[in-house]
Design a protein around this motif. Sequence first.
Motif, short mmCIF file in Angstrom:
data_model
loop_
_atom_site.label_atom_id
_atom_site.label_comp_id
_atom_site.label_asym_id
_atom_site.label_seq_id
_atom_site.Cartn_x
_atom_site.Cartn_y
_atom_site.Cartn_z
N THR A 101 50.25 61.18 58.08
CA THR A 101 49.49 60.79 57.77
C THR A 101 50.04 59.15 58.27
N PRO A 105 45.18 60.15 61.31
CA PRO A 105 44.19 61.19 59.88
C PRO A 105 44.50 62.13 60.23
N TYR A 107 44.07 66.35 58.55
CA TYR A 107 43.30 67.38 57.90
C TYR A 107 43.89 68.84 58.10
N GLU A 128 47.13 66.89 48.78
CA GLU A 128 46.21 65.93 49.48
C GLU A 128 47.08 64.35 47.94
N GLN A 133 44.01 64.92 54.05
CA GLN A 133 42.58 65.58 53.60
C GLN A 133 42.61 67.26 53.68
N LEU A 135 40.85 70.63 53.81
CA LEU A 135 38.58 71.61 53.52
C LEU A 135 38.84 72.89 53.36
N GLU A 138 33.99 73.20 53.83
CA GLU A 138 33.50 71.77 54.38
C GLU A 138 33.32 71.65 55.61
N GLU A 140 32.36 67.65 57.57
CA GLU A 140 32.28 66.67 57.21
C GLU A 140 31.67 65.42 58.70
#
Length: 284
Positions: A101, A105, A107, A128, A133, A135, A138, A140
Amino acid sequence: MDKRKKWIHALLLCAVGIGIAGLQCGLVTRYYTLETDKIKEEQGMRLLMLSDLHSCIYGENQCQLMSRIIREQPDCIFLCGDIVDDKTPRDGAKQLLQQITKIAPCYYVSGNHEFWSGQADEIFDMIETYGVQVLRNEQEIVTINDISFTLCGVDDPAATGTRRAGSYGEAEAYQQTLAQFQSLGAEQLCVLLAHRPEYIDEYAKYPFDLVLCGHAHGGQWRIPYLLNGLIAPNQGLFPKYAGGQYVYDGMTEIVGRGLARDWKPRIFNPPEIVVVDVVGTGKA
């Protein structure tokens, strides 16, 4: 020794030699380019995908793996399942998670082994805590380099199984989970993170431009130019989607060969990092 025996011995020696030559444990980086008119031609971004680490460790504190990742200077990092194993201690996964991280970013979507552990929720919470992140069925809007795109992540089908090792879940339940993405607009670039490549027919029903998967481990054994993979979970012998790039009705699926190293030898199938350069061809 007659000629027939000599030929048999020679063939066996060749087979052994090829097998030894093909035993590859060193990391490789595989590069792909996705051109899309959904972003402007002067725009672009570099996506890096890791899958199927299974908590393996590459050097002290994952130094070998991290040096490769840092070298690629990714704009975004995607983890496509089985980063944590159901039997191997989580140290290798934690060493990776606590560092990535700081680069870009990150995921994550689940694989079957996280669910097979019987501690999937605990694993997701742990991931997390490192700022990655998770998912879970989901979507986004993500903005990278002034490029906005829809990022979707789907739980591995094992989430709908009996929560025991060996249960891969039901195809029908997975199809119903994917149906939530039918309302996605086709105007914006759309990326799906999923663990299973063999559901490519299902993914193609939705407006995904790019699907990133793992799970197949590259088919374990390969013969360059002849056999892309010998066997893969949920695909069996001679898997169609063992690793590489597959274009299906305008959608591109890229299958990573994963990072797992265990008792099963990888022949002509080194563990790999996947880099996808997304290049715009659209007009302002």
